[in-house]
Design an enzyme around this catalytic site. Structure first.
Site, PDB file in Angstrom:
ATOM      1  CG  HIS A  95      -1.981  -1.075   1.128  1.00 25.24           C
ATOM      2  ND1 HIS A  95      -2.650  -1.555   2.225  1.00 25.24           N
ATOM      3  CD2 HIS A  95      -2.450  -1.778   0.069  1.00 25.24           C
ATOM      4  CE1 HIS A  95      -3.504  -2.497   1.836  1.00 25.24           C
ATOM      5  NE2 HIS A  95      -3.405  -2.660   0.541  1.00 25.24           N
TER       6      HIS A  95
ATOM      7  CG  ASN B 258      -5.498 -10.265  14.514  1.00 29.68           C
ATOM      8  OD1 ASN B 258      -4.686  -9.553  13.938  1.00 29.68           O
ATOM      9  ND2 ASN B 258      -6.721  -9.879  14.820  1.00 29.68           N
TER      10      ASN B 258
ATOM     11  CB  CYS C 171       6.248  19.296 -13.807  1.00 27.36           C
ATOM     12  SG  CYS C 171       5.025  18.534 -12.729  1.00 27.36           S
TER      13      CYS C 171
ATOM     14  CB  CYS D 244       1.684 -10.044  16.506  1.00 28.89           C
ATOM     15  SG  CYS D 244       1.754  -8.293  16.184  1.00 28.89           S
TER      16      CYS D 244
ATOM     17  CB  CYS E  47       4.636  14.415  -9.985  1.00 33.74           C
ATOM     18  SG  CYS E  47       3.977  15.866 -10.800  1.00 33.74           S
TER      19      CYS E  47
ATOM     20  CB  CYS F 214       6.191  18.240  -9.027  1.00 34.21           C
ATOM     21  SG  CYS F 214       7.405  17.395 -10.037  1.00 34.21           S
TER      22      CYS F 214
ATOM     23  N   GLY G 167      -1.560  -9.539  12.599  1.00 35.48           N
ATOM     24  CA  GLY G 167      -2.033  -8.210  13.012  1.00 35.48           C
ATOM     25  C   GLY G 167      -2.891  -7.508  11.984  1.00 35.48           C
ATOM     26  CB  THR G 168      -4.253  -7.862   8.963  1.00 34.11           C
ATOM     27  OG1 THR G 168      -5.205  -7.294   8.057  1.00 34.11           O
ATOM     28  CG2 THR G 168      -4.064  -9.333   8.651  1.00 34.11           C
TER      29      THR G 168
HETATM   30  C1  BV8 Z   1      -8.211  -2.702  -5.060  1.00 35.42           C
HETATM   31  C2  BV8 Z   1      -3.016   2.915   2.521  1.00 35.42           C
HETATM   32  C3  BV8 Z   1      -8.501  -3.343  -7.334  1.00 35.42           C
HETATM   33  C4  BV8 Z   1      -3.614   4.269   2.706  1.00 35.42           C
HETATM   34  C5  BV8 Z   1      -4.856   1.325   2.645  1.00 35.42           C
HETATM   35  C6  BV8 Z   1     -16.576  -4.244  -1.342  1.00 35.42           C
HETATM   36  C7  BV8 Z   1     -16.286  -5.516  -0.872  1.00 35.42           C
HETATM   37  C8  BV8 Z   1     -14.987  -6.012  -0.882  1.00 35.42           C
HETATM   38  C9  BV8 Z   1     -13.927  -5.234  -1.367  1.00 35.42           C
HETATM   39  C10 BV8 Z   1     -14.221  -3.989  -1.817  1.00 35.42           C
HETATM   40  C11 BV8 Z   1     -15.523  -3.483  -1.806  1.00 35.42           C
HETATM   41  N1  BV8 Z   1     -15.471  -2.251  -2.303  1.00 35.42           N
HETATM   42  C12 BV8 Z   1     -14.204  -1.950  -2.634  1.00 35.42           C
HETATM   43  C13 BV8 Z   1     -13.426  -3.011  -2.353  1.00 35.42           C
HETATM   44  C14 BV8 Z   1     -11.948  -3.099  -2.566  1.00 35.42           C
HETATM   45  C15 BV8 Z   1     -11.233  -2.374  -1.431  1.00 35.42           C
HETATM   46  C16 BV8 Z   1     -11.559  -3.004  -0.100  1.00 35.42           C
HETATM   47  O1  BV8 Z   1     -11.050  -4.072   0.203  1.00 35.42           O
HETATM   48  N2  BV8 Z   1     -12.413  -2.340   0.682  1.00 35.42           N
HETATM   49  C17 BV8 Z   1     -12.771  -2.889   1.969  1.00 35.42           C
HETATM   50  C18 BV8 Z   1     -12.734  -1.792   3.029  1.00 35.42           C
HETATM   51  C19 BV8 Z   1     -14.171  -3.517   1.855  1.00 35.42           C
HETATM   52  N3  BV8 Z   1      -9.826  -2.499  -1.698  1.00 35.42           N
HETATM   53  C20 BV8 Z   1      -9.208  -1.597  -2.478  1.00 35.42           C
HETATM   54  O2  BV8 Z   1      -9.721  -0.619  -2.931  1.00 35.42           O
HETATM   55  C21 BV8 Z   1      -7.763  -1.930  -2.833  1.00 35.42           C
HETATM   56  N4  BV8 Z   1      -7.594  -1.839  -4.257  1.00 35.42           N
HETATM   57  O3  BV8 Z   1      -8.941  -3.578  -4.687  1.00 35.42           O
HETATM   58  O4  BV8 Z   1      -7.908  -2.443  -6.387  1.00 35.42           O
HETATM   59  C22 BV8 Z   1      -7.491  -4.312  -7.737  1.00 35.42           C
HETATM   60  C23 BV8 Z   1      -7.311  -5.485  -7.001  1.00 35.42           C
HETATM   61  C24 BV8 Z   1      -6.382  -6.410  -7.427  1.00 35.42           C
HETATM   62  C25 BV8 Z   1      -5.648  -6.155  -8.585  1.00 35.42           C
HETATM   63  C26 BV8 Z   1      -5.845  -4.986  -9.302  1.00 35.42           C
HETATM   64  C27 BV8 Z   1      -6.759  -4.048  -8.882  1.00 35.42           C
HETATM   65  C28 BV8 Z   1      -6.804  -0.942  -2.198  1.00 35.42           C
HETATM   66  C29 BV8 Z   1      -6.826  -1.115  -0.703  1.00 35.42           C
HETATM   67  C30 BV8 Z   1      -5.707  -0.266  -0.085  1.00 35.42           C
HETATM   68  C31 BV8 Z   1      -6.289   0.874   0.738  1.00 35.42           C
HETATM   69  N5  BV8 Z   1      -5.206   1.567   1.425  1.00 35.42           N
HETATM   70  N6  BV8 Z   1      -3.802   1.941   3.241  1.00 35.42           N
HETATM   71  C32 BV8 Z   1      -3.521   4.729   4.111  1.00 35.42           C
HETATM   72  O5  BV8 Z   1      -3.057   3.945   4.956  1.00 35.42           O
HETATM   73  O6  BV8 Z   1      -3.890   5.875   4.349  1.00 35.42           O
HETATM   74  S1  BV8 Z   1      -5.726   0.145   3.486  1.00 35.42           S
HETATM   75  C33 BV8 Z   1      -5.522   0.449   5.132  1.00 35.42           C
HETATM   76  O7  BV8 Z   1      -6.570  -0.200   5.789  1.00 35.42           O
HETATM   77  C34 BV8 Z   1      -4.296  -0.196   5.646  1.00 35.42           C
HETATM   78  O8  BV8 Z   1      -3.192  -0.111   4.788  1.00 35.42           O
HETATM   79  C35 BV8 Z   1      -4.729  -1.609   5.877  1.00 35.42           C
HETATM   80  O9  BV8 Z   1      -4.571  -2.372   4.739  1.00 35.42           O
HETATM   81  C36 BV8 Z   1      -6.164  -1.428   6.118  1.00 35.42           C
HETATM   82  C37 BV8 Z   1      -6.352  -1.579   7.580  1.00 35.42           C
HETATM   83  O10 BV8 Z   1      -6.397  -2.943   7.782  1.00 35.42           O
HETATM   84  P1  BV8 Z   1      -5.525  -3.606   8.923  1.00 35.42           P
HETATM   85  O11 BV8 Z   1      -4.095  -3.427   8.620  1.00 35.42           O
HETATM   86  O12 BV8 Z   1      -6.023  -4.980   9.048  1.00 35.42           O
HETATM   87  O13 BV8 Z   1      -5.845  -2.751  10.220  1.00 35.42           O
HETATM   88  P2  BV8 Z   1      -7.115  -2.869  11.160  1.00 35.42           P
HETATM   89  O14 BV8 Z   1      -7.071  -1.731  12.106  1.00 35.42           O
HETATM   90  O15 BV8 Z   1      -8.336  -3.096  10.325  1.00 35.42           O
HETATM   91  O16 BV8 Z   1      -6.876  -4.239  11.956  1.00 35.42           O
HETATM   92  C38 BV8 Z   1      -5.808  -4.348  12.861  1.00 35.42           C
HETATM   93  C39 BV8 Z   1      -5.915  -5.746  13.451  1.00 35.42           C
HETATM   94  O17 BV8 Z   1      -4.805  -5.958  14.324  1.00 35.42           O
HETATM   95  C40 BV8 Z   1      -7.165  -5.955  14.299  1.00 35.42           C
HETATM   96  O18 BV8 Z   1      -7.713  -7.229  13.979  1.00 35.42           O
HETATM   97  C41 BV8 Z   1      -6.657  -5.939  15.732  1.00 35.42           C
HETATM   98  O19 BV8 Z   1      -7.391  -6.809  16.573  1.00 35.42           O
HETATM   99  C42 BV8 Z   1      -5.268  -6.460  15.550  1.00 35.42           C
HETATM  100  N7  BV8 Z   1      -4.280  -6.005  16.546  1.00 35.42           N
HETATM  101  C43 BV8 Z   1      -4.202  -4.796  17.145  1.00 35.42           C
HETATM  102  N8  BV8 Z   1      -3.111  -4.763  17.953  1.00 35.42           N
HETATM  103  C44 BV8 Z   1      -2.489  -5.987  17.836  1.00 35.42           C
HETATM  104  C45 BV8 Z   1      -3.245  -6.773  16.944  1.00 35.42           C
HETATM  105  N9  BV8 Z   1      -2.908  -8.040  16.617  1.00 35.42           N
HETATM  106  C46 BV8 Z   1      -1.799  -8.550  17.203  1.00 35.42           C
HETATM  107  N10 BV8 Z   1      -1.023  -7.850  18.062  1.00 35.42           N
HETATM  108  C47 BV8 Z   1      -1.329  -6.582  18.400  1.00 35.42           C
HETATM  109  N11 BV8 Z   1      -0.549  -5.904  19.259  1.00 35.42           N
HETATM  110 ZN    ZN Z   2       5.999  16.718 -11.715  1.00 35.99          ZN
END
Ligand code: BV8
Ligand code: ZN
Length: 300
Positions: free
Chosen positions: A157, A273, A212, A291, A165, A209, A247-248
């Site tokens: 990500h 997790n 540009c 974790c 840019c 940028c 951790g996801t």
């Molecule tokens: C794509 C960067 C096409 C930006 C991020 C409807 C249904 C299904 C899917 C979709 C839908 N509509 C749209 C979609 C697709 C969409 C998606 O999945 N949406 C979801 C919300 C439904 N996905 C996309 O758009 C992706 N692109 O699909 O393009 C494609 C696909 C394939 C090939 C070509 C094209 C792009 C997704 C990327 C988004 N950007 N981040 C930024 O950070 O600002 S995502 C962002 O949220 C994070 O990067 C991360 O991925 C996500 C958060 O998730 P987690 O990391 O799991 O964090 P979370 O807080 O949820 O969970 C933490 C966990 O840790 C918990 O379970 C907790 O209990 C646990 N925990 C906490 N502490 C600990 C622990 N575990 C262990 N130890 C600890 N100490």
């Molecule tokens: Zn540029």
């Protein structure tokens, strides 16, 4: 029903050749970085996920840049925790041979944009190279017969400190560690969180940028955008025999679909997790807890 038997897991780890780690915000929680869906996953009155979208950017680049400036400065002082370090050691042949002697390819795919997994690997690799210079060179490199490099960390990500840019005809992209990234954003992160006291940084004062003069954006993958190196990740997943999911919440695709791809050809899935998460009931192993401690306890 997933097993939580450590010896059973260690036997699978010891026999695995191609290992994939898929990590999320929970891996960096112990480093003080808010997870997305936990209570810390909000900024002012906005849900972090709402701001990690192309539409939020198109609607208000000033707000999105303030959010990313805030996260850059939240992450800057953060250090890798023991969870990052254990996963980094798994990426290095000479450090993993006691627990994964048959592993030839380990790939760490992280959803996190904080850069901490890469920092842990850099630090531990440098320490290893330093110690190897005083001993025999058992710091092996990947045999050329390998289809993929061993020990890669893929930030699928993107990274908070990368900028790109927005001009279609400009290919400027760079690592930018400036604090603040531009003078106008300095201090905006301290505006109290009433939510309606929101400074407006003029577009002209946002990062631009150097080549540009068009607007720069954070080089991260927003919802609706294509994850980085996704085809390479999917190709590797087709050959993985053990996938560690760390951790996801496993709600975001395509990252959350990688274990399914591994299981489709008989690979094993081990979830580490804090709580049961999406698909964790389908895993072969489930180790509940922090974790940063569970990985050390289970991997040995
Ligand atoms: C794509 C960067 C096409 C930006 C991020 C409807 C249904 C299904 C899917 C979709 C839908 N509509 C749209 C979609 C697709 C969409 C998606 O999945 N949406 C979801 C919300 C439904 N996905 C996309 O758009 C992706 N692109 O699909 O393009 C494609 C696909 C394939 C090939 C070509 C094209 C792009 C997704 C990327 C988004 N950007 N981040 C930024 O950070 O600002 S995502 C962002 O949220 C994070 O990067 C991360 O991925 C996500 C958060 O998730 P987690 O990391 O799991 O964090 P979370 O807080 O949820 O969970 C933490 C966990 O840790 C918990 O379970 C907790 O209990 C646990 N925990 C906490 N502490 C600990 C622990 N575990 C262990 N130890 C600890 N100490
Ligand atoms: Zn540029």
């Amino acid at each position: 029903m997933p097993s939580s038997d450590v010896e059973e897991f260690r036997a699978i780890l010891a026999s695995s050749k191609n290992i994939m780690i898929v990590s999320g915000a929970g891996l960096s929680a112990a480093s003080g970085i808010a997870t997305f869906r936990g209570q810390g996953g909000r900024w002012r009155k906005y849900d972090a996920q709402v701001l990690a979208t192309l539409s939020a950017w198109q609607e208000n680049q000033s707000r999105v840049w303030q959010f990313f400036h805030y996260r850059r400065e939240e992450v800057r002082p953060a250090k890798p925790n023991e969870g990052h370090n254990i996963l980094a050691r798994l990426c290095l042949p000479s450090l993993r041979k006691a627990i994964a002697p048959n592993a030839t390819v380990v790939t760490h795919v992280t959803q996190n944009i904080d850069g901490l997994s890469s920092e842990a690997l850099r630090t531990i690799t440098a320490e290893l190279q330093h110690s190897q210079h005083s001993q025999d060179a058992s710091f092996t490199t990947t045999p050329s017969s390998q289809p993929w490099p061993d020990g890669q960390i893929i930030e699928m990500h993107g990274n908070l400190f990368d900028v790109v840019c927005t001009a279609h005809d400009c290919d400027y992209r760079a690592k930018n560690m400036d604090n603040p990234i531009c003078p106008a954003l300095g201090g905006t992160e301290v505006i109290v969180a009433e939510g309606n006291v929101e400074p407006v940084v003029k577009r002209a004062d946002l990062p631009h940028c150097p080549e540009c003069t068009q607007l720069l954006r954070p080089d991260v993958v927003w919802f609706g955008e294509r994850p980085k190196r996704i085809q390479e990740i999917l190709d590797i997943a087709n050959k993985v025999d053990l996938c560690l999911v760390v951790g996801t919440s496993s709600l975001v695709q395509p990252a959350s679909k990688l274990p399914e791809r591994v299981r489709a050809h008989g690979g094993k899935i081990a979830v580490f997790n804090m709580e049961a998460a999406n698909h964790s009931d389908e895993a072969d192993f489930l180790f509940l807890g922090s974790c940063e401690t569970e990985l050390g306890r289970v991997l040995g």
